[in-house]
Each structure stands twice: as C-alpha cells, then as structure tokens.
Design a protein around this motif. Structure first.
Motif, PDB file in Angstrom:
ATOM      1  N   GLU A  50       0.837  -1.204   0.000  1.00 46.53           N
ATOM      2  CA  GLU A  50       0.000   0.000   0.000  1.00 46.53           C
ATOM      3  C   GLU A  50       0.871   1.255   0.000  1.00 46.53           C
ATOM      4  O   GLU A  50       0.589   2.223  -0.714  1.00 46.53           O
ATOM      5  CB  GLU A  50      -0.921  -0.002   1.216  1.00 46.53           C
ATOM      6  CG  GLU A  50      -2.057  -1.015   1.141  1.00 46.53           C
ATOM      7  CD  GLU A  50      -2.872  -1.047   2.418  1.00 46.53           C
ATOM      8  OE1 GLU A  50      -2.658  -0.151   3.279  1.00 46.53           O
ATOM      9  OE2 GLU A  50      -3.706  -1.960   2.570  1.00 46.53           O
ATOM     10  N   ASP A  53       2.641   1.560  -3.471  1.00 44.78           N
ATOM     11  CA  ASP A  53       1.715   1.989  -4.522  1.00 44.78           C
ATOM     12  C   ASP A  53       1.294   3.450  -4.347  1.00 44.78           C
ATOM     13  O   ASP A  53       1.106   4.175  -5.333  1.00 44.78           O
ATOM     14  CB  ASP A  53       0.481   1.092  -4.537  1.00 44.78           C
ATOM     15  CG  ASP A  53       0.792  -0.322  -5.020  1.00 44.78           C
ATOM     16  OD1 ASP A  53       1.882  -0.531  -5.583  1.00 44.78           O
ATOM     17  OD2 ASP A  53      -0.056  -1.215  -4.819  1.00 44.78           O
ATOM     18  N   SER A  54       1.154   3.868  -3.103  1.00 45.47           N
ATOM     19  CA  SER A  54       0.691   5.239  -2.872  1.00 45.47           C
ATOM     20  C   SER A  54       1.736   6.268  -3.293  1.00 45.47           C
ATOM     21  O   SER A  54       1.382   7.374  -3.721  1.00 45.47           O
ATOM     22  CB  SER A  54       0.317   5.444  -1.398  1.00 45.47           C
ATOM     23  OG  SER A  54       1.462   5.354  -0.568  1.00 45.47           O
ATOM     24  N   TYR A  55       3.013   5.913  -3.217  1.00 45.32           N
ATOM     25  CA  TYR A  55       4.078   6.839  -3.604  1.00 45.32           C
ATOM     26  C   TYR A  55       4.637   6.548  -4.996  1.00 45.32           C
ATOM     27  O   TYR A  55       5.315   7.392  -5.582  1.00 45.32           O
ATOM     28  CB  TYR A  55       5.215   6.807  -2.583  1.00 45.32           C
ATOM     29  CG  TYR A  55       4.871   7.500  -1.286  1.00 45.32           C
ATOM     30  CD1 TYR A  55       4.938   8.887  -1.178  1.00 45.32           C
ATOM     31  CD2 TYR A  55       4.460   6.769  -0.180  1.00 45.32           C
ATOM     32  CE1 TYR A  55       4.615   9.524   0.008  1.00 45.32           C
ATOM     33  CE2 TYR A  55       4.144   7.400   1.019  1.00 45.32           C
ATOM     34  CZ  TYR A  55       4.213   8.778   1.102  1.00 45.32           C
ATOM     35  OH  TYR A  55       3.886   9.413   2.281  1.00 45.32           O
TER      36      TYR A  55
END
Length: 260
Positions: A50, A53-55
C-alpha cells in the motif's frame, strides 16, 4: 538504472515507517530491509505494498532479516538446521513477488565458521537454485567480518557456482576492510547485480554523499560501471549516524541523480 534509498537507512524505525520516509523523499526505488520474521507475513507485505503503490516507487530488492544469524541457520556444521531453514527461506519469495522485487541480499557465512568454504558454496547454490525457480537472484554481498569480505573467497565462490553466482557490491563494506572498491569492480563487474552506495571521508568508511570532507567520485564510478555493462540500480545505504535528518538524504539523493 536508478538511484534508490534503502529502507535500512532509517533503522530502527519500523519497516513501514521507513518505507513511508522513502516515499516522502521521492525515491525512484528502494531496498526493503526486512527486520523480523513477522514482516514476511501477508498482512505486513500488503501494508508495505500500500505504501509502495501510494508513492509510486519500485521495490528492487529484499535484504534478509537473518543476516547476523545466517551462519547459524544455513552455514553451520549441523546439517538438519540447514534443511529446516530452507522452509523459512522460501517465505521471502511470496513477499518479493507481491512487491515486485527480484534481488535477495544475503551476508552468508561469518569468519571463521564451522564448515569449509566448499560446503558453504554448495549450500548457497542450493538456496540460489530455490530462488532462481522463482525468478529471483540470490546475491552474495561483500561484508566486513564475513568470509565474503575477501575477493579471493568470492573468486572461489564464483568458480564453484558458475553462472549461479551473483553479487551485491557494497562500497562501505569494501572500505571497512581497507580494500579499494576498484578491486571488486575490476574482478566482479560481470557478476554484480546490485550496488549499495555511500560516500566516505578520511576518517569514516561510510558517510553521507557530498558531506564535508567527502572523497568519493560518484560521477566517475557511475561512468565506470556503465562502461562495464552494469544495468542495475544504485541503492543509497547509510547508517543512522551518517546524517542528522531525512532531508540530508534527500539532498544527497538529488545530487546523486545528477551524477548518474
């Protein structure tokens, strides 16, 4: 090729906190330094994913959590422990697949150890074959106070393993044993799959790149590795005493990208 920032730079922050910092610093890629067996459980791996993927950064490599005990589990005279430890070794593969990593970093056998080098090579080959079936490269890092600190040991390991021999080259580890990094580059460039970078000063084998008194010429090093055909990433890996705040690493990271 890219410059990355290892999550190990931020130890003893938790691994998820370290990955968060990697993302906040804007790194293109990272090495995930696993710090406990539970961090290979699916719940933790999903948490790491998570954050990744978020960065939008890549996870290029995993570093084993058992680096200080690999001699005990994998390379001791008690063969049953090696056989049982192979099951634990397999746990890295699922996490690496989930996060997209394809390099697994191992320190290997310490000095002096209880089995001869040839038996270490044989067992490393077994682990390497297990990793290769999962499209993962198991890589021997050159590490001070381990047998792999010696270029001669690594040459014999390469001779034994053939095309199964892959290496992580760590600049600071070479400096710790007072061996010019160029010695490793000249001898092992065809086998180097991953590189840990750091700067140095007259007094310190590991220092923040471009700090006061820094000595290492990164532009020349990157050019040499390109000429040798290296196509991997360069992972900035520092001890926490080498910088005062994450912003120091951000500045160094941006400077390194300009040298690449």
């Amino acid at each position: 090729m890219a410059i990355g920032i290892s999550s190990g730079c931020f130890y003893p922050h938790t691994t998820e906190e370290s990955l968060q910092i990697v993302g906040e610093l804007g790194a293109d890629c990272t090495e995930l330094f696993v710090n406990s067996p539970y961090e290979l459980d699916s719940a933790y791996i999903e948490k790491f994913k998570e954050i990744k993927d978020s960065y939008g950064f890549r996870v290029k490599s995993f570093h084993t959590y058992a680096s200080f005990t690999e001699s005990y589990y994998f390379f001791s005279s008690y063969n049953r422990r090696f056989l049982e430890s192979q099951e634990d070794f397999k746990r890295y593969f699922d996490g690496m697949h989930t996060l997209g990593a394809d390099v697994l970093v191992m320190h290997g056998a310490k000095i002096p150890g209880s089995i001869p080098d040839e038996e270490v090579f044989e067992r490393f080959g077994i682990l390497s074959d297990m990793a290769q079936k999962e499209d993962i490269l198991l890589c021997q890092e050159n590490v001070a106070l381990y047998r792999s600190q010696s270029p001669d040991y690594l040459k014999r390991m390469r001779d034994f393993l053939g095309d199964r021999f892959h290496m992580v080259f760590d600049l600071k580890q070479a400096r710790k044993v007072k061996i010019d990094p160029a010695v490793f580059v000249e001898e092992f460039s065809d086998s180097i799959a991953h590189i840990h970078i750091s700067d140095c000063t007259a007094d310190a084998p590991c220092a923040l790149p471009f700090c006061e008194g820094s000595l290492f010429d990164f532009k020349a090093f990157f050019k040499t590795m390109q000429e040798k055909g290296y196509k991997g990433d360069y992972m900035l890996e520092l001890y926490d005493y080498c910088y005062t705040c994450p912003e120091d690493i951000k500045i160094a990271y941006e400077g390194l990208k300009k040298c690449l």
